[in-house]
Design a protein around this motif. Structure first.
Motif, PDB file in Angstrom:
ATOM      1  N   TYR A  55       8.631 127.141   0.248  1.00 38.63           N
ATOM      2  CA  TYR A  55       7.629 128.071  -0.273  1.00 38.63           C
ATOM      3  C   TYR A  55       7.721 128.173  -1.790  1.00 38.63           C
ATOM      4  O   TYR A  55       6.697 128.250  -2.482  1.00 38.63           O
TER       5      TYR A  55
ATOM      6  N   GLY B 173       3.357 131.247  -0.629  1.00 40.40           N
ATOM      7  CA  GLY B 173       3.749 130.073   0.153  1.00 40.40           C
ATOM      8  C   GLY B 173       3.073 130.058   1.514  1.00 40.40           C
ATOM      9  O   GLY B 173       2.571 129.017   1.965  1.00 40.40           O
ATOM     10  N   LYS B 174       3.066 131.199   2.182  1.00 41.91           N
ATOM     11  CA  LYS B 174       2.428 131.287   3.500  1.00 41.91           C
ATOM     12  C   LYS B 174       0.932 131.048   3.407  1.00 41.91           C
ATOM     13  O   LYS B 174       0.334 130.390   4.266  1.00 41.91           O
TER      14      LYS B 174
END
Length: 237
Positions: free
Chosen positions: A191, A219-220
């Motif tokens: 991430y 990141g997600k």
């Protein structure tokens, strides 16, 4: 229009490995500055330079025509064996890289420090990171991005017992860290790398700091955007 060039220091670490893979999709050339050979040396876009970090000031030419510099250098007290050596890797070398970047007109400088970085912190590690951040700001880089991840998770080339134990203990308890404490949750090294690469593609100036919870969120979001509706199991924490 010239080639888009990135330079990476710290390509053999957890974040650095993922970062190089991300950069290869966005840059025409990825220069790796390292003390030893890496697994990326045979990639067509990679230019690998084995250098003496104690003499980095002599390597200014490596920064010529570089657009963005990414620094993922870092060690542990156990590996460094002394405070002096730790300071050299986590403070002196990053500052040398930053000064060269400024001198050679690099557009963006992106660096991984750590959660809790503060020159007045109780812990030596955090004080070193905090002092580094202050010195980086004082250099006056055109665009400085500082990433402060919490405990990094993911597969490393080298085994670190302390971090492996911390990851094993903390991950099951992460759900308890909410609100103001969310930034203390472990964050995937992947991430951090994806976020650094994505932010480097945006126009920016000044100083920007990303705490660990923000890194996880970004990141997600990048993962979700990449896979759209079909996300492989384990990609989202």
């Amino acid at each position: 229009m010239g080639l888009k060039i990135a330079l990476v220091a710290g390509a053999t670490g957890l974040v650095g490995q993922h970062l190089v893979s991300e950069l290869l999709a966005k840059y025409d050339v990825v220069k790796i500055v390292s003390r030893r050979k890496t697994d990326f040396q045979n990639q067509s876009k990679v230019q690998e330079y084995i250098v003496d970090f104690d003499k980095l000031e002599k390597e200014g030419e490596l920064f010529k025509d570089v657009d963005d510099v990414f620094v993922c250098l870092g060690t542990t007290m156990k590996k460094a064996k002394s405070r002096k050596q730790f300071v050299k890797v986590d403070y002196v070398y990053p500052l040398k890289l930053a000064n060269l970047a400024k001198l050679m007109g690099v557009k963006k400088f992106l660096i991984v420090t750590a959660i809790g970085a503060d020159r007045e912190a109780k812990f030596f590690y955090s004080r070193v990171k905090g002092k580094l951040e202050e010195e980086l700001v004082s250099i006056g880089l055109p665009s400085l991005h500082i990433f402060r991840p919490s405990l990094l998770t993911g597969k490393r080339q080298e085994f670190r017992l302390g971090e492996s134990v911390s990851e094993w203990v903390s991950k099951p308890l992460s759900f308890l860290l909410v609100g103001a404490y969310e930034k203390y949750r472990p964050v995937k090294g992947k991430y951090v790398a994806m976020t650094m690469c994505a932010i480097a593609q945006e126009e920016s100036s000044g100083v920007h700091i990303y705490e660990s919870d923000k890194i996880r969120q970004l990141g997600k979001a990048i993962i979700q955007e990449s896979y759209h509706e079909t996300i492989p199991k384990g990609e989202i924490e």
